[in-house]
Design a protein around this motif. Sequence first.
Motif, PDB file in Angstrom:
ATOM      1  N   ARG A 168      66.094  -5.007  65.474  1.00 17.94           N
ATOM      2  CA  ARG A 168      66.544  -5.556  64.190  1.00 17.94           C
ATOM      3  C   ARG A 168      65.508  -6.489  63.573  1.00 17.94           C
ATOM      4  N   GLU A 169      64.732  -7.175  64.399  1.00 18.33           N
ATOM      5  CA  GLU A 169      63.746  -8.117  63.860  1.00 18.33           C
ATOM      6  C   GLU A 169      62.671  -7.406  63.042  1.00 18.33           C
ATOM      7  N   ALA A 170      62.491  -6.099  63.294  1.00 16.61           N
ATOM      8  CA  ALA A 170      61.471  -5.343  62.572  1.00 16.61           C
ATOM      9  C   ALA A 170      62.018  -4.697  61.306  1.00 16.61           C
ATOM     10  N   TRP A 171      63.330  -4.652  61.137  1.00 18.53           N
ATOM     11  CA  TRP A 171      63.912  -3.948  59.989  1.00 18.53           C
ATOM     12  C   TRP A 171      63.425  -4.484  58.640  1.00 18.53           C
ATOM     13  N   PRO A 172      63.383  -5.802  58.415  1.00 19.16           N
ATOM     14  CA  PRO A 172      62.937  -6.261  57.099  1.00 19.16           C
ATOM     15  C   PRO A 172      61.530  -5.791  56.737  1.00 19.16           C
ATOM     16  N   MET A 173      60.633  -5.717  57.711  1.00 19.12           N
ATOM     17  CA  MET A 173      59.274  -5.261  57.414  1.00 19.12           C
ATOM     18  C   MET A 173      59.265  -3.808  56.950  1.00 19.12           C
TER      19      MET A 173
END
Length: 205
Positions: A108-113
């Motif tokens: 989930r931490e990579a989703w915004p990128m």
Amino acid sequence: MARRPRTGQASCPRGPGYAPGVLTVVSWFTARKARKPIAQLVADNLRPEPTLLALLADRYTSESSLRPFAPLAERLGDRMHVLVLAEWPQPERERDGEALLGSLGVSREAWPMLLRDEDDARFAVVLHRGRPVALINLFLRELPRGSGGPEDEQVRAWEEEALRKLEALLSRLSPLAPEPARPEAPERPPDPGPSRDRFELIELD
């Protein structure tokens, strides 16, 4: 006048150092007509080799001018498949993208990128055996190759850098091998997916 939506496999033009490669571009309009969940749509388009996958809101007119994706598909040949989901309206991009990235095991931490753009940056995920192994910071320009001028030179320099870093990643990935048949196992809760520290983050200088 509205443009006719396009999808499919764009053959990369022949040129110096040509190797057969495949760029698959699927538009949001075509995805809606297919009436499939986005995870199934991507699964249907995955190939055995590692895949560079991007989900973009950007509109385009020609697959062959999508840079760096078209040149990367040509240069990487059969070593890496390039799959671009394009023209996703931003609300649908985030909604569909979260479903897709969750199904692929992307943290989930990579989703915004991968789902929100910051200036010219466009992130893509590299899949190996259907699982994420790296994120790469790319860009997007619709510019015919060989058009000349300072912009074309700058874009070509960025493409060369992206190519070197993807080739270095490919050299570290184990080659594909047939997977042995697995006995059926009892159902268990879904895997929450790898944490971001298991990804390799590849950034262009």
